[in-house]
Write an enzyme that holds these catalytic residues in place. Structure first.
Site, PDB file in Angstrom:
ATOM      1  N   ASN A  62      34.647  49.483  44.891  1.00 54.46           N
ATOM      2  CA  ASN A  62      33.402  50.078  44.415  1.00 54.46           C
ATOM      3  C   ASN A  62      33.330  51.542  44.842  1.00 54.46           C
ATOM      4  O   ASN A  62      33.818  51.929  45.909  1.00 54.46           O
ATOM      5  CB  ASN A  62      32.167  49.275  44.847  1.00 54.46           C
ATOM      6  CG  ASN A  62      32.045  49.040  46.337  1.00 54.46           C
ATOM      7  OD1 ASN A  62      33.027  48.989  47.055  1.00 54.46           O
ATOM      8  ND2 ASN A  62      30.829  48.878  46.806  1.00 54.46           N
ATOM      9  N   GLU A 105      30.418  54.348  44.944  1.00 52.83           N
ATOM     10  CA  GLU A 105      28.989  54.618  44.777  1.00 52.83           C
ATOM     11  C   GLU A 105      28.742  56.112  44.564  1.00 52.83           C
ATOM     12  O   GLU A 105      29.664  56.941  44.666  1.00 52.83           O
ATOM     13  CB  GLU A 105      28.231  54.067  45.988  1.00 52.83           C
ATOM     14  CG  GLU A 105      28.402  52.550  46.082  1.00 52.83           C
ATOM     15  CD  GLU A 105      27.585  51.879  47.165  1.00 52.83           C
ATOM     16  OE1 GLU A 105      27.027  52.580  48.034  1.00 52.83           O
ATOM     17  OE2 GLU A 105      27.500  50.631  47.125  1.00 52.83           O
ATOM     18  N   CYS A 160      31.593  49.240  40.035  1.00 53.67           N
ATOM     19  CA  CYS A 160      32.021  48.040  40.766  1.00 53.67           C
ATOM     20  C   CYS A 160      33.536  48.015  40.931  1.00 53.67           C
ATOM     21  O   CYS A 160      34.283  48.607  40.136  1.00 53.67           O
ATOM     22  CB  CYS A 160      31.590  46.785  40.009  1.00 53.67           C
ATOM     23  SG  CYS A 160      29.835  46.406  40.130  1.00 53.67           S
ATOM     24  N   GLU A 189      35.554  45.526  40.401  1.00 54.54           N
ATOM     25  CA  GLU A 189      36.217  44.852  39.275  1.00 54.54           C
ATOM     26  C   GLU A 189      36.429  45.830  38.120  1.00 54.54           C
ATOM     27  O   GLU A 189      37.461  45.799  37.445  1.00 54.54           O
ATOM     28  CB  GLU A 189      35.366  43.673  38.777  1.00 54.54           C
ATOM     29  CG  GLU A 189      35.140  42.586  39.820  1.00 54.54           C
ATOM     30  CD  GLU A 189      33.880  42.804  40.651  1.00 54.54           C
ATOM     31  OE1 GLU A 189      33.540  43.964  40.943  1.00 54.54           O
ATOM     32  OE2 GLU A 189      33.234  41.802  40.999  1.00 54.54           O
ATOM     33  N   CYS A 214      29.186  40.508  39.713  1.00 56.16           N
ATOM     34  CA  CYS A 214      27.883  40.670  39.050  1.00 56.16           C
ATOM     35  C   CYS A 214      28.019  40.260  37.578  1.00 56.16           C
ATOM     36  O   CYS A 214      29.130  40.098  37.057  1.00 56.16           O
ATOM     37  CB  CYS A 214      27.399  42.114  39.170  1.00 56.16           C
ATOM     38  SG  CYS A 214      28.277  43.293  38.124  1.00 56.16           S
ATOM     39  N   CYS A 246      30.169  42.556  35.399  1.00 53.11           N
ATOM     40  CA  CYS A 246      31.616  42.427  35.643  1.00 53.11           C
ATOM     41  C   CYS A 246      32.156  41.108  35.116  1.00 53.11           C
ATOM     42  O   CYS A 246      33.315  41.027  34.712  1.00 53.11           O
ATOM     43  CB  CYS A 246      31.934  42.631  37.125  1.00 53.11           C
ATOM     44  SG  CYS A 246      31.868  44.389  37.572  1.00 53.11           S
TER      45      CYS A 246
HETATM   46  N1  THU Z   1      29.593  45.471  43.686  1.00 52.61           N
HETATM   47  C1  THU Z   1      30.861  45.362  43.215  1.00 52.61           C
HETATM   48  O1  THU Z   1      31.700  46.262  43.415  1.00 52.61           O
HETATM   49  N2  THU Z   1      31.186  44.244  42.515  1.00 52.61           N
HETATM   50  C2  THU Z   1      30.324  43.218  42.265  1.00 52.61           C
HETATM   51  O2  THU Z   1      30.658  42.302  41.538  1.00 52.61           O
HETATM   52  C3  THU Z   1      29.010  43.192  42.897  1.00 52.61           C
HETATM   53  C4  THU Z   1      28.562  44.486  43.477  1.00 52.61           C
HETATM   54  C5  THU Z   1      29.217  46.683  44.416  1.00 52.61           C
HETATM   55  C6  THU Z   1      28.309  47.616  43.680  1.00 52.61           C
HETATM   56  C7  THU Z   1      27.660  48.359  44.815  1.00 52.61           C
HETATM   57  O3  THU Z   1      28.486  49.472  45.157  1.00 52.61           O
HETATM   58  C8  THU Z   1      27.652  47.378  45.953  1.00 52.61           C
HETATM   59  O4  THU Z   1      28.548  46.347  45.602  1.00 52.61           O
HETATM   60  C9  THU Z   1      26.301  46.775  46.267  1.00 52.61           C
HETATM   61  O5  THU Z   1      25.703  46.284  45.119  1.00 52.61           O
END
Ligand code: THU
Length: 131
Positions: free
Chosen positions: A44, A46, A55, A57, A90, A93
């Site tokens: 991830n 941000e 994300c 994925e 999520c 994804c």
């Molecule tokens: N996140 C992912 O990278 N993949 C997921 O399937 C769920 C959430 C990340 C997004 C964000 O940077 C952090 O987790 C918190 O939501």
């Protein structure tokens, strides 16, 4: 888990170390084995403008596609705060994985102390497809 699964799990855990989770502190790594055996990872990333974060994925899928891969054989997702803990993809994804998945695709997720394999159908029943 077979050695093959262990390789992709280890790659996801290693990718998690590279996560840029400056705002949530929640680090996620994802690793994909594609239909040619290629390994692709993502984490991830941000952003100060929160919705622009991506994300793990999503990053791994982009790496696979850029390398010419088109089918996901296995994807492992490793998430957590300071330490590794259960993390499920999520909804967005799940749809992204579904684009490159089939009935044999394994989605490896930590469930307590055990890694478990899920099908995309179990994670995303009736995912969107164009008519
Ligand atoms: N996140 C992912 O990278 N993949 C997921 O399937 C769920 C959430 C990340 C997004 C964000 O940077 C952090 O987790 C918190 O939501």
């Amino acid at each position: 888990m077979t050695n093959n699964n262990q390789t992709v799990i280890d790659a996801a855990i290693e990718a998690r170390d590279a996560a840029y989770a400056a705002y949530s502190g929640y680090r996620v790594g994802a690793a994909i084995v594609d239909d040619t055996g290629g390994l692709h990872v993502g984490c991830n990333v941000e952003n100060a403008s929160y919705p622009l974060g991506t994300c793990a994925e999503t990053g791994a899928i982009a790496a696979m596609v850029a390398a010419g891969g088109r089918r996901i054989r296995t994807i492992a997702v490793a998430g957590g705060g300071e330490t590794l803990s259960d993390c499920v993809p999520c909804g967005g994804c799940r749809q992204r994985i579904s684009e490159f998945a089939d009935g044999d695709t394994r989605v490896l997720l930590l469930d307590g102390k055990e890694w478990r394999a899920w099908s995309i159908e179990a994670l995303l029943p009736k995912g969107f497809t164009l008519p």
